[in-house]
Design an enzyme around this catalytic site. Structure first.
Site, PDB file in Angstrom:
ATOM      1  N   ASP A   1       0.869  -1.176   0.000  1.00 11.33           N
ATOM      2  CA  ASP A   1       0.000   0.000   0.000  1.00 11.33           C
ATOM      3  C   ASP A   1       0.906   1.226   0.000  1.00 11.33           C
ATOM      4  O   ASP A   1       1.119   1.855   1.029  1.00 11.33           O
ATOM      5  CB  ASP A   1      -0.887  -0.037   1.250  1.00 11.33           C
ATOM      6  CG  ASP A   1      -2.050   0.945   1.169  1.00 11.33           C
ATOM      7  OD1 ASP A   1      -2.241   1.540   0.104  1.00 11.33           O
ATOM      8  OD2 ASP A   1      -2.748   1.111   2.171  1.00 11.33           O
TER       9      ASP A   1
ATOM     10  N   ARG B   1       4.613   3.092   2.913  1.00  7.42           N
ATOM     11  CA  ARG B   1       5.136   1.931   3.640  1.00  7.42           C
ATOM     12  C   ARG B   1       6.646   1.812   3.421  1.00  7.42           C
ATOM     13  O   ARG B   1       7.372   1.434   4.329  1.00  7.42           O
ATOM     14  CB  ARG B   1       4.448   0.638   3.189  1.00  7.42           C
ATOM     15  CG  ARG B   1       2.928   0.702   3.145  1.00  7.42           C
ATOM     16  CD  ARG B   1       2.268   1.196   4.409  1.00  7.42           C
ATOM     17  NE  ARG B   1       0.820   1.281   4.288  1.00  7.42           N
ATOM     18  CZ  ARG B   1       0.062   2.146   4.956  1.00  7.42           C
ATOM     19  NH1 ARG B   1       0.610   3.015   5.791  1.00  7.42           N
ATOM     20  NH2 ARG B   1      -1.250   2.147   4.794  1.00  7.42           N
TER      21      ARG B   1
ATOM     22  N   ARG C   1      -5.295  12.072  -0.186  1.00  2.00           N
ATOM     23  CA  ARG C   1      -5.011  10.870  -0.970  1.00  2.00           C
ATOM     24  C   ARG C   1      -5.662  10.953  -2.350  1.00  2.00           C
ATOM     25  O   ARG C   1      -5.352  10.149  -3.228  1.00  2.00           O
ATOM     26  CB  ARG C   1      -5.522   9.634  -0.226  1.00  2.00           C
ATOM     27  CG  ARG C   1      -4.886   9.444   1.143  1.00  2.00           C
ATOM     28  CD  ARG C   1      -5.621   8.386   1.946  1.00  2.00           C
ATOM     29  NE  ARG C   1      -5.474   7.068   1.371  1.00  2.00           N
ATOM     30  CZ  ARG C   1      -6.226   6.016   1.690  1.00  2.00           C
ATOM     31  NH1 ARG C   1      -7.223   6.159   2.574  1.00  2.00           N
ATOM     32  NH2 ARG C   1      -6.025   4.849   1.125  1.00  2.00           N
TER      33      ARG C   1
ATOM     34  N   LYS D   1      -8.246   2.365  -6.859  1.00  2.78           N
ATOM     35  CA  LYS D   1      -9.172   2.210  -5.734  1.00  2.78           C
ATOM     36  C   LYS D   1      -9.897   3.534  -5.454  1.00  2.78           C
ATOM     37  O   LYS D   1      -9.462   4.586  -5.935  1.00  2.78           O
ATOM     38  CB  LYS D   1      -8.410   1.724  -4.490  1.00  2.78           C
ATOM     39  CG  LYS D   1      -7.309   2.690  -4.015  1.00  2.78           C
ATOM     40  CD  LYS D   1      -6.468   2.057  -2.925  1.00  2.78           C
ATOM     41  CE  LYS D   1      -5.427   3.052  -2.416  1.00  2.78           C
ATOM     42  NZ  LYS D   1      -4.513   2.449  -1.421  1.00  2.78           N
ATOM     43  N   HIS D   2     -11.001   3.529  -4.719  1.00  2.15           N
ATOM     44  CA  HIS D   2     -11.744   2.447  -4.089  1.00  2.15           C
ATOM     45  C   HIS D   2     -13.097   2.392  -4.781  1.00  2.15           C
ATOM     46  O   HIS D   2     -13.939   3.252  -4.519  1.00  2.15           O
ATOM     47  CB  HIS D   2     -11.937   2.708  -2.606  1.00  2.15           C
ATOM     48  CG  HIS D   2     -10.665   2.986  -1.839  1.00  2.15           C
ATOM     49  ND1 HIS D   2     -10.051   4.234  -1.819  1.00  2.15           N
ATOM     50  CD2 HIS D   2      -9.905   2.177  -1.063  1.00  2.15           C
ATOM     51  CE1 HIS D   2      -8.972   4.171  -1.048  1.00  2.15           C
ATOM     52  NE2 HIS D   2      -8.862   2.936  -0.589  1.00  2.15           N
TER      53      HIS D   2
ATOM     54  N   HIS E   1     -12.638   2.136   7.895  1.00  2.00           N
ATOM     55  CA  HIS E   1     -11.868   1.351   8.861  1.00  2.00           C
ATOM     56  C   HIS E   1     -12.656   1.170  10.160  1.00  2.00           C
ATOM     57  O   HIS E   1     -12.419   0.220  10.901  1.00  2.00           O
ATOM     58  CB  HIS E   1     -10.538   2.040   9.180  1.00  2.00           C
ATOM     59  CG  HIS E   1      -9.569   2.038   8.040  1.00  2.00           C
ATOM     60  ND1 HIS E   1      -9.539   3.031   7.098  1.00  2.00           N
ATOM     61  CD2 HIS E   1      -8.596   1.154   7.692  1.00  2.00           C
ATOM     62  CE1 HIS E   1      -8.581   2.772   6.225  1.00  2.00           C
ATOM     63  NE2 HIS E   1      -8.002   1.645   6.555  1.00  2.00           N
TER      64      HIS E   1
ATOM     65  N   ASP F   1     -10.858  -4.318  -0.507  1.00  2.00           N
ATOM     66  CA  ASP F   1     -10.130  -3.595   0.522  1.00  2.00           C
ATOM     67  C   ASP F   1      -9.977  -4.539   1.722  1.00  2.00           C
ATOM     68  O   ASP F   1     -10.532  -5.651   1.730  1.00  2.00           O
ATOM     69  CB  ASP F   1     -10.898  -2.318   0.900  1.00  2.00           C
ATOM     70  CG  ASP F   1      -9.984  -1.218   1.435  1.00  2.00           C
ATOM     71  OD1 ASP F   1      -8.823  -1.511   1.784  1.00  2.00           O
ATOM     72  OD2 ASP F   1     -10.435  -0.065   1.517  1.00  2.00           O
TER      73      ASP F   1
END
Length: 516
Positions: free
Chosen positions: A75, A83, A145, A175-176, A188, A260
């Site tokens: 990701d 990351r 984002r 995405k998404h 989340h 996801d």
């Protein structure tokens, strides 16, 4: 639940093939290597798995020693969601900064450079870019984002990003789907709902996905959101109407459909990960992403057995599972071919930064161009060390709280003696004034418009110290204020560096754009 004996049977192998699990640690655990031998075809990496480029290269080589064409996913959006550089901040600005510049060639160049860096470390599948149109400025999880708030802008940069990333041999995962931009809830934590009419969805949310499909995106990631105009009963990840009828049928998409993270509360807290995974495959998803929060062999076993049980009970067609597994293997073949496996590129044999010299500075160049300055005409660069006040909101899970942000480290390098403090609540304003003393204040904020305490702190600072410099590193929705206001359009390390250069007169401000 009954545990089926692991083996090499087609059904069991297919059930493993469609999973994309994570793990803990910086080397592959024995259970993961064993599962790769049994049919697992994908592994997801997170910040916890990465210490350095050399370590990451060794890790991906370890995975490929067990399964040569394994999909190694990450990701890595650049910008706030990184990351690769989780402990330092990203050397690439995120989507919102690229959208602010609105130079599709620059976006393509940034994505290509990021792709080369991933491929050099053996990563061949990136869960990016975000194609969400951030039409709701109060969105708590998308924000910077996103490339922006208009479908045309987001579409052209999504297509450029897909093209650039895949030119480096790394599969893009747009995405998404069908679009997470018009939500005020973070999936989340709960299940968001978008109540827009179908006509709005087609003219706004779906436009960037059409562009991504036309650009050849190898994968699409689903959103855990309810969109009643498309399916009033099921969230998109579990909806046959959205994944099969719309994405496959109407939009003509033939690539891999990835969910996801199934441990996100939008699914885990409503359907559960086992039931959710079965429904997702039945709806048309091909790969089950799990491992951000659940990262162990027991999770893999539970999901494998749930899928096998569903086939044996007739709830999930065996042909559907087989088709999904075939799509995973097809993508693995593409990445092996695109990476030039055997020449050293993308197989875990190459370490280091992995960015061609001609594009090594593209991240900083892009970050500089994304700056928007208000008050620059009357601003004199600092020559003495300031006090940097980081007004820090709670980070969403996608961004995480491990990654440093702001300008303090960069200003300390340019203006030795710079001091800093972090402030998080309604007492921030008085706290900053007390801590700063006579020093010039640089107040760094993130989404001021979403946090009343942050706005109140700036009120207090500017009332007492009107020479305060304000740096907005989130969405620049609030009215610019301060002796100098800098909007960076994201909190990547290079965005902080670009802003620090302006404050300390270390760069030509001509690359930044004056505000109105």
């Amino acid at each position: 639940m009954t545990t089926f004996a692991s083996g090499t049977g087609t059904l069991t192998r297919d059930a493993l093939t469609v999973l994309q699990p994570g793990f803990t640690g910086t080397t592959a655990p024995d259970w993961l290597l064993r599962r790769l031998g049994e049919g697992l075809a994908s592994v997801g990496l997170f910040g916890r798995n990465i210490a350095s480029p050399d370590q990451l290269s060794a890790l991906t080589a370890q995975l490929r020693a067990e399964c040569d064409d394994v999909l190694v996913a990450i990701d890595e959006e650049g910008g706030d969601v990184t990351r690769l550089e989780v402990r330092t901040g990203s050397g690439f600005p995120g989507n919102h900064a690229l959208g602010a510049v609105d130079d599709v060639e620059l976006t393509r160049e940034v994505a290509r450079a990021l792709g080369h860096r991933l491929a050099a470390c053996g990563v061949n599948f990136n869960w990016a870019p975000s194609a969400d149109v951030n039409s709701n400025p109060d969105n708590p999880v998308i924000g910077v984002r996103s490339f922006g708030a208009t479908p045309g802008l987001v579409a052209r940069h999504t297509a450029a990003y897909v093209t650039g990333l895949q030119s480096a041999g790394v599969a893009a995962c747009t995405k998404h789907f069908p679009g997470h931009g018009d939500t005020a809830v973070d999936s989340h934590h709960a299940l968001p709902r978008i109540d827009a009419d179908a006509s709005v969805l087609y003219d706004r949310e779906l436009v960037p996905f059409r562009a991504a499909i036309a650009a050849g995106t190898r994968a699409v990631m689903t959103a855990h959101i309810v969109v009643p105009a498309l399916d009033p009963d099921r969230p998109a990840t579990l909806s046959r109407r959205i994944l099969t009828d719309l994405l496959r049928g109407e939009l003509g998409y033939e690539g891999l459909i990835v969910t996801d993270g199934m441990e996100m509360q939008a699914i885990a807290g409503t359907y559960g990960i086992e039931r959710g995974s079965v429904l997702a495959l039945a709806a048309g998803a091909d790969a089950i992403c799990v491992g951000g929060g659940l990262a162990d062999d027991e999770t893999v076993r539970r999901l494998r057995d749930a899928l096998v049980s569903a086939v044996r009970s007739g709830e999930l067609a065996e042909e559907r599972l087989a088709d999904a597994a075939d799509r995973v293997r097809s993508l693995a073949r593409w990445t092996a071919s695109a990476s030039g496996r055997g020449s050293g590129a993308g197989n875990g044999a190459v370490s280091g930064a992995g960015v061609p010299p001609a594009t090594a500075d593209v991240g900083l160049r892009a970050a500089r161009r994304a700056l928007r300055l208000t008050g620059a005409e009357d601003f004199a660069p600092l020559t003495e060390a300031p006090y940097v006040a980081a007004l820090t909101p709670v980070a969403n899970i996608a961004v995480g709280d491990e990654t440093p942000w702001g300008v303090a480290a960069e200003l300390a390098r340019l203006l030795p003696g710079t001091e800093t403090g972090t402030f998080t609540d309604e007492q921030a304003g008085p706290g900053v004034l007390a801590a700063a003393g006579p020093r010039r204040i640089v107040a760094v904020v993130r989404d001021e418009h979403r946090h009343p305490w942050m706005a109140a702190a700036l009120d207090t600072l500017l009332s007492s110290r009107p020479d305060t410099i304000v740096i907005e590193m989130g969405l620049p929705q609030a009215t610019p204020r301060g002796a100098l206001h800098i909007a960076t359009h994201g909190a990547a390390r290079v965005c902080g560096l670009a802003a620090a250069e302006i404050i300390a007169a270390e760069a030509d401000a001509g690359e930044a754009v004056a505000g109105v």
